[in-house]
Design a protein around this motif. Structure first.
Motif, PDB file in Angstrom:
ATOM      1  N   CYS A 178      35.893  35.970  34.286  1.00 26.83           N
ATOM      2  CA  CYS A 178      35.964  36.940  35.383  1.00 26.83           C
ATOM      3  C   CYS A 178      37.082  37.967  35.206  1.00 26.83           C
ATOM      4  O   CYS A 178      37.186  38.894  35.990  1.00 26.83           O
ATOM      5  N   LYS A 238      34.637  31.298  33.422  1.00 22.89           N
ATOM      6  CA  LYS A 238      33.430  32.104  33.619  1.00 22.89           C
ATOM      7  C   LYS A 238      33.653  33.558  33.230  1.00 22.89           C
ATOM      8  O   LYS A 238      32.834  34.425  33.519  1.00 22.89           O
ATOM      9  N   PRO A 242      39.860  31.172  39.714  1.00 25.32           N
ATOM     10  CA  PRO A 242      38.982  30.526  40.697  1.00 25.32           C
ATOM     11  C   PRO A 242      38.236  29.331  40.110  1.00 25.32           C
ATOM     12  O   PRO A 242      37.612  28.589  40.836  1.00 25.32           O
ATOM     13  N   PRO A 276      32.221  22.501  36.023  1.00 26.45           N
ATOM     14  CA  PRO A 276      32.472  23.753  36.740  1.00 26.45           C
ATOM     15  C   PRO A 276      31.630  23.865  38.020  1.00 26.45           C
ATOM     16  O   PRO A 276      30.547  23.328  38.095  1.00 26.45           O
ATOM     17  N   HIS A 277      32.213  24.588  39.004  1.00 27.33           N
ATOM     18  CA  HIS A 277      31.519  24.730  40.279  1.00 27.33           C
ATOM     19  C   HIS A 277      30.444  25.826  40.214  1.00 27.33           C
ATOM     20  O   HIS A 277      30.346  26.546  39.231  1.00 27.33           O
ATOM     21  N   ILE A 278      29.663  25.957  41.305  1.00 26.26           N
ATOM     22  CA  ILE A 278      28.520  26.875  41.266  1.00 26.26           C
ATOM     23  C   ILE A 278      28.880  28.326  41.569  1.00 26.26           C
ATOM     24  O   ILE A 278      28.052  29.202  41.433  1.00 26.26           O
ATOM     25  N   TRP A 279      30.112  28.579  42.036  1.00 27.72           N
ATOM     26  CA  TRP A 279      30.447  29.936  42.476  1.00 27.72           C
ATOM     27  C   TRP A 279      30.428  30.927  41.313  1.00 27.72           C
ATOM     28  O   TRP A 279      30.760  30.583  40.181  1.00 27.72           O
ATOM     29  N   CYS A 280      30.084  32.172  41.625  1.00 23.21           N
ATOM     30  CA  CYS A 280      29.938  33.209  40.603  1.00 23.21           C
ATOM     31  C   CYS A 280      31.278  33.545  39.947  1.00 23.21           C
ATOM     32  O   CYS A 280      32.332  33.276  40.515  1.00 23.21           O
ATOM     33  N   PRO A 281      31.254  34.191  38.784  1.00 22.71           N
ATOM     34  CA  PRO A 281      32.505  34.615  38.162  1.00 22.71           C
ATOM     35  C   PRO A 281      33.286  35.545  39.088  1.00 22.71           C
ATOM     36  O   PRO A 281      32.731  36.512  39.603  1.00 22.71           O
ATOM     37  N   GLY A 282      34.549  35.233  39.332  1.00 23.44           N
ATOM     38  CA  GLY A 282      35.404  36.085  40.151  1.00 23.44           C
ATOM     39  C   GLY A 282      35.327  35.821  41.636  1.00 23.44           C
ATOM     40  O   GLY A 282      36.035  36.462  42.412  1.00 23.44           O
ATOM     41  N   CYS A 283      34.485  34.893  42.082  1.00 24.92           N
ATOM     42  CA  CYS A 283      34.384  34.579  43.516  1.00 24.92           C
ATOM     43  C   CYS A 283      35.680  33.913  43.984  1.00 24.92           C
ATOM     44  O   CYS A 283      36.188  33.016  43.330  1.00 24.92           O
ATOM     45  N   VAL A 293      35.328  42.757  39.698  1.00 26.53           N
ATOM     46  CA  VAL A 293      36.060  41.787  40.503  1.00 26.53           C
ATOM     47  C   VAL A 293      37.493  42.273  40.729  1.00 26.53           C
ATOM     48  O   VAL A 293      38.049  42.150  41.822  1.00 26.53           O
ATOM     49  N   ILE A 294      38.058  42.875  39.696  1.00 28.65           N
ATOM     50  CA  ILE A 294      39.455  43.334  39.763  1.00 28.65           C
ATOM     51  C   ILE A 294      39.604  44.399  40.847  1.00 28.65           C
ATOM     52  O   ILE A 294      40.564  44.398  41.613  1.00 28.65           O
ATOM     53  N   TYR A 340      35.093  25.488  31.681  1.00 29.04           N
ATOM     54  CA  TYR A 340      35.137  25.927  33.080  1.00 29.04           C
ATOM     55  C   TYR A 340      35.217  27.452  33.216  1.00 29.04           C
ATOM     56  O   TYR A 340      34.868  28.007  34.246  1.00 29.04           O
ATOM     57  N   GLY A 392      36.894  29.696  44.919  1.00 31.90           N
ATOM     58  CA  GLY A 392      37.630  28.751  44.065  1.00 31.90           C
ATOM     59  C   GLY A 392      39.121  28.827  44.327  1.00 31.90           C
ATOM     60  O   GLY A 392      39.829  27.810  44.315  1.00 31.90           O
ATOM     61  N   ILE A 418      40.201  37.862  35.941  1.00 32.61           N
ATOM     62  CA  ILE A 418      41.286  37.872  36.938  1.00 32.61           C
ATOM     63  C   ILE A 418      42.626  37.523  36.279  1.00 32.61           C
ATOM     64  O   ILE A 418      43.628  38.205  36.483  1.00 32.61           O
TER      65      ILE A 418
END
Lengths: 273, 65
Positions: free
Chosen positions: B18, B16, B56, A15-22, A215-216, B14, A25, B20
């Protein structure tokens, strides 16, 4: 059929470093789909970035990539393009990296009209460094360095790019995910400097300080403010108040491209010997 | 004719959490189970791919034939 992103991602990087909902991605997925639909070759594609959250993107993509100094993506990418004009050069970065620290590089790359594509992920803030206000933070909004509201008006990146001389300018949002790949593909195909601004969300450093509960809510805001260019033609100025136009905003195919012009200069210089 | 259902694969490594995919699914197919998204009602899925497009984190795959 599910799209196979894995062939464009370096093994073991997710997984990448971006925060949840960013939304970064989502933009990266759009970029991968665009590169795949255009059948770009990995050895002929360079993704260049500066510093920041958005600029971590080239680390995940499996092609030629360059992670450079803060704001200097356009300068390094110009070097790549001048040395190897046959390469597809794609720049990625955030709003702070592109319009503040790299503002000068950005406008001069626009002016030169060199055949590259700049994808700016505008999340209205410096995310990685701790939520300082960027030149795109809207007036009155809060950041870690403007806790009582930002007094500065924000940049309109698309208008800035058009004014500086970019020949293809488009805007999308992270919510309209299926539009992102089409805009990026059109930008890559365009011969000249193309800018694609993607409005993004930063739930961690921007949303939290500006009373977005989730985020929504941030995604729904992107959905509400975006108005496609064609729909905007039928709307009055009052209805367009506070809205942001999306789609292809500007396209000019008549302006000469820089690497082609430079090749002519070399030819003239050699003939004069 | 019987409707062919897709296979929704969620990679928990993977994800997180979120929300969405859950919020923007037009048919309310997904739900949050603990930290991760999971499939609640696969019969309602129309394979619109909105969850896969918007995730994402590359965590959802909608596999259709």
């Amino acid at each position: 059929m599910a799209f196979d992103y894995d062939k464009w991602i370096r093994p073991g990087k997710l997984p990448h470093i971006w925060c949840p909902g960013c939304g970064h991605g989502i933009v990266m997925k759009g970029l991968i789909r665009a590169m795949d639909t255009l059948n770009l070759k990995k050895e002929e594609t360079a993704v260049v970035s500066g510093i920041g959250c958005a600029s971590r993107l080239p680390g995940y993509i499996d092609c030629c990539t360059l992670h450079t100094a803060h704001g200097r993506a356009a300068a390094f990418a110009t070097g790549v393009k001048m040395a190897k004009p046959e390469m597809n050069v794609i720049l990625v970065g955030g709003d702070g990296d592109g319009t503040a620290i790299g503002g000068n590089h950005f406008i001069h790359a626009c002016r030169r009209n060199i055949n590259m594509t700049y994808i700016i992920m505008n999340n209205y803030i410096y995310g990685m460094t701790g939520g300082q206000f960027s030149p795109c933070t809207p007036t009155g909004h809060k950041a870690s360095t403007t806790p009582y509201g930002n007094p500065d008006p924000g940049f309109d990146i698309a208008k800035l790019a058009i004014g500086a001389g970019a020949t293809f300018v488009a805007r999308g949002t992270a919510f309209h995910a299926n539009q992102i790949d089409k805009l990026i593909a059109e930008a890559i195909q365009h011969k000249g400097f193309s800018v694609v601004e993607i409005l993004d969300d930063c739930p961690t450093t921007y949303g939290r300080r500006n009373k977005y509960k989730s985020v929504i809510e941030m995604m729904n805001r992107l959905k509400d403010v975006a108005v496609p260019v064609k729909a905007a033609e039928k709307m009055t100025a009052e209805q367009l108040q506070g809205k942001v136009l999306t789609g292809v905003l500007y396209k000019d195919e008549t302006k000469p491209e820089y690497t082609a012009e430079y090749a002519k200069v070399i030819e003239r210089a050699q003939a004069a010997k | 004719m019987e409707k062919k259902l897709p296979k929704i694969e969620i990679i928990e490594k993977y994800c997180k959490g979120c929300h969405i995919c859950v919020e923007f699914c037009p048919k309310d197919v997904l739900e949050m189970k603990g930290f991760y998204a999971s499939v609640k009602n696969l019969e309602a899925c129309i394979s619109c791919m909105q969850c896969e497009l918007r995730c994402p984190d590359f965590a959802i795959k909608v596999i259709t034939e």
